[in-house]
Each structure stands twice: as structure tokens, then as C-alpha cells.
Design a protein around this motif. Sequence first.
Motif, PDB file in Angstrom:
ATOM      1  N   LEU A 279       0.266  -0.908   0.499  1.00 26.35           N
ATOM      2  CA  LEU A 279       0.432  -0.379  -0.244  1.00 26.35           C
ATOM      3  C   LEU A 279       1.272   0.952   0.134  1.00 26.35           C
ATOM      4  N   TYR A 280       0.568   1.966  -1.233  1.00 27.40           N
ATOM      5  CA  TYR A 280       1.818   3.873  -1.101  1.00 27.40           C
ATOM      6  C   TYR A 280       0.174   4.601  -0.758  1.00 27.40           C
ATOM      7  N   GLU A 281       0.682   4.888   0.801  1.00 26.92           N
ATOM      8  CA  GLU A 281      -0.049   6.414   0.691  1.00 26.92           C
ATOM      9  C   GLU A 281       0.970   7.723   0.974  1.00 26.92           C
ATOM     10  N   GLY A 300       4.819  -4.020  12.029  1.00 26.28           N
ATOM     11  CA  GLY A 300       5.526  -2.615  12.189  1.00 26.28           C
ATOM     12  C   GLY A 300       6.563  -2.744  12.191  1.00 26.28           C
ATOM     13  N   GLU A 301       7.263  -4.009  11.689  1.00 29.50           N
ATOM     14  CA  GLU A 301       9.218  -3.700  11.034  1.00 29.50           C
ATOM     15  C   GLU A 301       9.250  -3.484   9.815  1.00 29.50           C
ATOM     16  N   THR A 302       9.965  -2.939   9.758  1.00 27.33           N
ATOM     17  CA  THR A 302      10.453  -2.373   8.407  1.00 27.33           C
ATOM     18  C   THR A 302      11.002  -3.577   7.633  1.00 27.33           C
ATOM     19  N   ILE A 303      10.748  -4.316   5.873  1.00 26.99           N
ATOM     20  CA  ILE A 303      11.433  -5.000   5.635  1.00 26.99           C
ATOM     21  C   ILE A 303      11.511  -4.417   4.157  1.00 26.99           C
ATOM     22  N   ALA A 316       9.587  -1.019   3.493  1.00 20.12           N
ATOM     23  CA  ALA A 316       7.776  -1.207   3.944  1.00 20.12           C
ATOM     24  C   ALA A 316       7.665  -1.189   4.905  1.00 20.12           C
ATOM     25  N   ALA A 317       6.101  -1.036   6.021  1.00 16.54           N
ATOM     26  CA  ALA A 317       6.236  -1.852   7.217  1.00 16.54           C
ATOM     27  C   ALA A 317       5.391  -2.452   7.445  1.00 16.54           C
ATOM     28  N   VAL A 318       5.503  -3.536   8.076  1.00 14.04           N
ATOM     29  CA  VAL A 318       4.507  -4.610   8.177  1.00 14.04           C
ATOM     30  C   VAL A 318       3.264  -4.989   8.909  1.00 14.04           C
ATOM     31  N   LYS A 319       1.725  -4.692   8.087  1.00 17.53           N
ATOM     32  CA  LYS A 319       1.481  -4.149   8.885  1.00 17.53           C
ATOM     33  C   LYS A 319      -0.281  -5.906   9.076  1.00 17.53           C
ATOM     34  N   GLY A 321       0.009 -10.307   7.900  1.00 18.77           N
ATOM     35  CA  GLY A 321       0.192 -10.965   7.742  1.00 18.77           C
ATOM     36  C   GLY A 321       0.114 -11.555   6.090  1.00 18.77           C
ATOM     37  N   GLY A 322      -0.796  -9.763   4.878  1.00 18.04           N
ATOM     38  CA  GLY A 322      -0.529  -9.945   3.446  1.00 18.04           C
ATOM     39  C   GLY A 322      -0.270  -8.756   3.351  1.00 18.04           C
ATOM     40  N   THR A 323       0.187  -7.472   3.954  1.00 19.35           N
ATOM     41  CA  THR A 323       0.115  -6.515   3.832  1.00 19.35           C
ATOM     42  C   THR A 323       1.303  -5.735   4.716  1.00 19.35           C
ATOM     43  N   VAL A 324       1.426  -4.953   3.318  1.00 19.70           N
ATOM     44  CA  VAL A 324       2.923  -4.102   3.917  1.00 19.70           C
ATOM     45  C   VAL A 324       2.345  -2.496   3.422  1.00 19.70           C
ATOM     46  N   VAL A 325       3.145  -1.631   4.342  1.00 14.12           N
ATOM     47  CA  VAL A 325       2.719   0.098   3.939  1.00 14.12           C
ATOM     48  C   VAL A 325       3.870   0.649   3.551  1.00 14.12           C
ATOM     49  N   ALA A 326       3.856   1.028   2.635  1.00 12.05           N
ATOM     50  CA  ALA A 326       5.015   2.364   1.879  1.00 12.05           C
ATOM     51  C   ALA A 326       4.624   3.583   1.880  1.00 12.05           C
ATOM     52  N   ARG A 327       5.853   4.437   2.777  1.00 14.56           N
ATOM     53  CA  ARG A 327       5.273   5.885   2.951  1.00 14.56           C
ATOM     54  C   ARG A 327       6.120   6.736   1.972  1.00 14.56           C
TER      55      ARG A 327
END
Length: 327
Positions: A279-281, A300-303, A316-319, A321-327
Amino acid sequence: MPGPWHWLAALALAVGLLAFGLAPARAGTADAGWRIRLLDAAVVSGATVTLGEIAEPVGPISPQAWRELAATPLWPSPAEPGRPMSVNRPRLQQALREALRDTESLCLYPGTLVLQRGGAVLREGDLRALAVRALTPALSAMPGEASMQDYRLPPYVFLAHPQQQVVVENTLAAPGRNTLRFAVREVDGSIVRKFTGSAFVDVWADVPCAAQPVNKDDVLTPDKITRVRKNLAYLREPAWDGLGGPWRLTRPVGADQVIYQSDLSGVPTVRRGSVVTVLYESGSVRLQVQGEAMADGGPGETIPVRNMQSKRQIYAAVKDGGTVVAR
């Protein structure tokens, strides 16, 4: 030539001496069946050292016979009270040979005898009892069954007067070898001197072990865990307490081998190589693409994640099991 009555009288005398607890003075002395053990440390009270103050009987000697031997005067006591004096083995043997004559052959000698006029002496057994009494509460609080063994203590400690006390300063204990810190305390509570010893603490308890061989990165499920009785004193570090999780192994562990806390890491929410939604926000802009996780990660960890469309790597930060968030 002596008649038969003389021979019978001599025999009766020898039997009487044996019954009294003393062997004949010459050839039979070594076969008396008892010995005189000289102490390595002793406190004397009078102006003259007596045998009973520095020795104890070993074996079947009658109490009356030992009382008479114990009263044998040996040499003058140390001139200055409270100051130990050493007597080496050759000097000790010479003095007892002169005082006891043939009975000296029954003596068992230490390497050195240390004497003090007045005061008191605590022996190794006394120090051991002090240590056990001081550390028993700590041992009782340990998991499993705890006990002390392999004591390494001074063979004796002299006190200047009987009112002085020896106390154990440390009352905490841990599995393995423990240092024991002793202090000689004066009547007013002041510390006269200190000395140390040690004891080995065994603690037997059931700890988590591998029920079967497990490999690195295996998830630790209940069927892979058992409990085995181990001596905690010989563990290289604290064992896993069996709590928390889910866990995976950071190293291979053989069957019945202890699982240490350092062997465990949390099971990652996202595993390396898995496909995730990125996810790009940014402000009001929200975009999502498919990506490949390049490392394991928990909430919460960044990978690092590789964008599967652009092939670019982002973080991106792990949200979940199937989603990470890139800011």
C-alpha cells in the motif's frame, strides 16, 4: 629363671592393660586398635598445652584411658593470647615422643598444627553449616530440587574471643559455583576481617527440550516439545520458560536437548519470498501493488520489498500477514 607364677602375673598385667584401653608399651603398641589423631588447629586454655587440647582418639579406647592420656602435659602455651602459633610436623613428633614415649607411635599427624591461646576456632564443618543456614531460603525458592555440594572452605578460622561471630554476608544463590563471603563480626557489630569460600549448587528441574530433532527456522509446535529433568547448573544459559510464542528455532536442536531462550525468535508475520500487497499512502493518494517480501518481518517492522511491476526495491512496514505499507 622365673617360675610359672611370674609368667602368669605378667600375662595378667598385659590383659589388664588391654582391658583398660592401653596397649602394651612396646611391641604391641602399633596393634592397639586405636589411634591418636592430632588436629590441624586447636585452642588451648592453660599455661601448658595438654594432649587432649590438640588431639582426639580414633578407635575403641576406653573413656578412662583417654582421660588419663588427654591430661598429659606437652609444652608451654603460646605466650600472647589470641595470636596463633604454628608447630610443624617434625617438632610435633619430637615433643610427643618425649611426652608419650612408645605410645607416640599411635599418633596420626597433620602437616602443621596451629595453636592459639584463648579465643575459639571454627572448623570447616562449622563454616559449612553457616553457609547452608544462610542460603537455605534462596535454595528453597529455586525451581525443582536444589542442594549444595563440593564446598571449598578454609579448614579453620580462629576467633580472638568466643563472643566474636562468623556470618555469611551473601544470601543469594544461583545454579553452579557460588562464592561465599564470610565476615568475622565483633560484639559491637563492627567487621574485624573477611574471607571467602565457595560451594556448588545443583538444581534439578524439568525444562523444555526438543521431543524430536528440529531444524533451524522450524516453527515450534507442541508436538515438538517435551520436558526432561536437567541439572540447571550445567546449562550454558537460562532455558526457555515454555511461555510465549509462536516461536521458531534459530538453530537446529537435537532430541532431548535443552531449548534455550536464545534459540527462539518470533514467527514472522511476513515470510521472505511471500507475495504481499504493498500500500502506497501519501496524503489523499492511496495506491496498491503486488510485491515480494525480501526478508522476514513482524508487525510494525520495516522490511525490503520488491515491486513486482517496476522491479524496484522499496522499504515498507508490515501491517499484517499479507499487507505492507510504504510511505
